[in-house]
Design an enzyme around this catalytic site. Sequence first.
Site, mmCIF file in Angstrom:
data_model
loop_
_atom_site.group_PDB
_atom_site.id
_atom_site.type_symbol
_atom_site.label_atom_id
_atom_site.label_comp_id
_atom_site.label_asym_id
_atom_site.label_seq_id
_atom_site.Cartn_x
_atom_site.Cartn_y
_atom_site.Cartn_z
ATOM 1 N N HIS A 76 0.826 -1.207 0.000
ATOM 2 C CA HIS A 76 0.000 0.000 0.000
ATOM 3 C C HIS A 76 0.863 1.262 0.000
ATOM 4 O O HIS A 76 0.538 2.265 -0.649
ATOM 5 C CB HIS A 76 -0.911 -0.020 1.230
ATOM 6 C CG HIS A 76 -1.749 1.202 1.386
ATOM 7 N ND1 HIS A 76 -1.417 2.224 2.253
ATOM 8 C CD2 HIS A 76 -2.910 1.581 0.778
ATOM 9 C CE1 HIS A 76 -2.331 3.171 2.177
ATOM 10 N NE2 HIS A 76 -3.251 2.811 1.297
ATOM 11 N N GLU B 211 1.951 1.864 -3.438
ATOM 12 C CA GLU B 211 0.832 2.406 -4.223
ATOM 13 C C GLU B 211 0.831 3.927 -4.152
ATOM 14 O O GLU B 211 0.656 4.621 -5.159
ATOM 15 C CB GLU B 211 -0.493 1.844 -3.702
ATOM 16 C CG GLU B 211 -1.722 2.444 -4.380
ATOM 17 C CD GLU B 211 -2.954 2.425 -3.496
ATOM 18 O OE1 GLU B 211 -3.634 3.465 -3.404
ATOM 19 O OE2 GLU B 211 -3.230 1.367 -2.894
#
Length: 424
Positions: free
Chosen positions: A67, A70
């Site tokens: 994440h 990301e």
Amino acid sequence: MKIKEKYYESVGEQVYFTRLSNGLTIHLIPKEDYYETYGIITTKFGSVDTRILVNGDERQYPAGIAHFLEHKVFEDENGQDYLKKFVHLGSESNAFTSFTKTSYLFSTTSKVPENIQLLLEMVSKASFTEKSVSKEREIIQQEIGMYQDSPDYRLFFGALENLYPGTPLADDIAGTRESISDITIDNLRENFDLFYHPSQMHLLVIGNFDVDEVLQVVKKYDLVPPHPSVELERFPVEKNEVKLNQSCRMEVATPKLAIGIRGNDIIKEEEKFRYKLMLKLLFSMMFGWTSDRFQRLYETGKLDASLSLEAEVNSRFHFVILTMDTKEPVSLSHQFRKAIRQFSSDTDITEEHLDLVKSEMFGEFFSSMNSLEFIATQYDPMDRGETIFDFPKILQEITLEDVLEAGHRLIDDGDLVDFTIFPA
């Protein structure tokens, strides 16, 4: 570059697909009747991929690193935000990280080749500085706090933590405040180099576009060389002893209950799609709004329309979680867990009810086929086996015996847990 074609008669969709010499797989689904186009590129790198083997050497990373990447991929080497670059092209962009994947997408009504080129550029290189990583760390820690303040989010992940304690599935997809603090620039670079190579990625374009124009853009991406002999191996999620009952208190008007079932056998990649569908059919017959059980509980006010079902099936883990609002969480947990254990004699599991649930699923599916975003996010060709376009054929073929067999496979040797949120 050899282009293959496949026509899915049951949904009337023509798919063009190819694989570049560097390993990138590409699927193109032109739909001339639409004004919009979606592009989505996905890497097989999610929240559970914190422990991997690279050429036989084990590496371990802090929770939330997928994440974190990301977020960082949206920033170029000059500190500029790719979101603004997509806006400049007249498009919208977004990204999301799941347990096993990270995806980046755009939607546009014009300049499709330019948007695809920008999307490929964005995932081709990444820049990490101490200042930018520190800034992003603060943003993600605030995001984690927001998730923890959401009762429904806490409910689902509370059940998941009970099912898989001491594993990456027990952590928030974004990680924890502590784990985010442990992520280093070297961690980010290593994972980007491993998982953002074309051989680990897939590009899907769907909507109103010219196939030849898109192919000309992706050909340039083939200049990225093949991955230099890297063997990646992902570990199965450990099946530690479950936590049978956990609870917490939050500012909620009505108690919230989650019941989780963990499967303990191995599901092959080619089985995933069909097996997940059979589990959804089973639990929909037992607890869905068409079941006698749901109607009785609804009429007596013990259950409302908040009841939902989540099924995740992967070769490394699989589970089913039911969540609901109820004034009687202890009683309902006992009833539901007893019904699950005795599913094979459940009066709601009949041929007639299966046909009814199938009809409902068919209707929902074909309604969803009108949404390009739904297809873009649900079309999953990276793993061996079927795609979302095979849904009608598979659903039609599934029998009651198949559903019961899937139930035995999940439940007989599976583990049941519950998690409850009580009003503060």
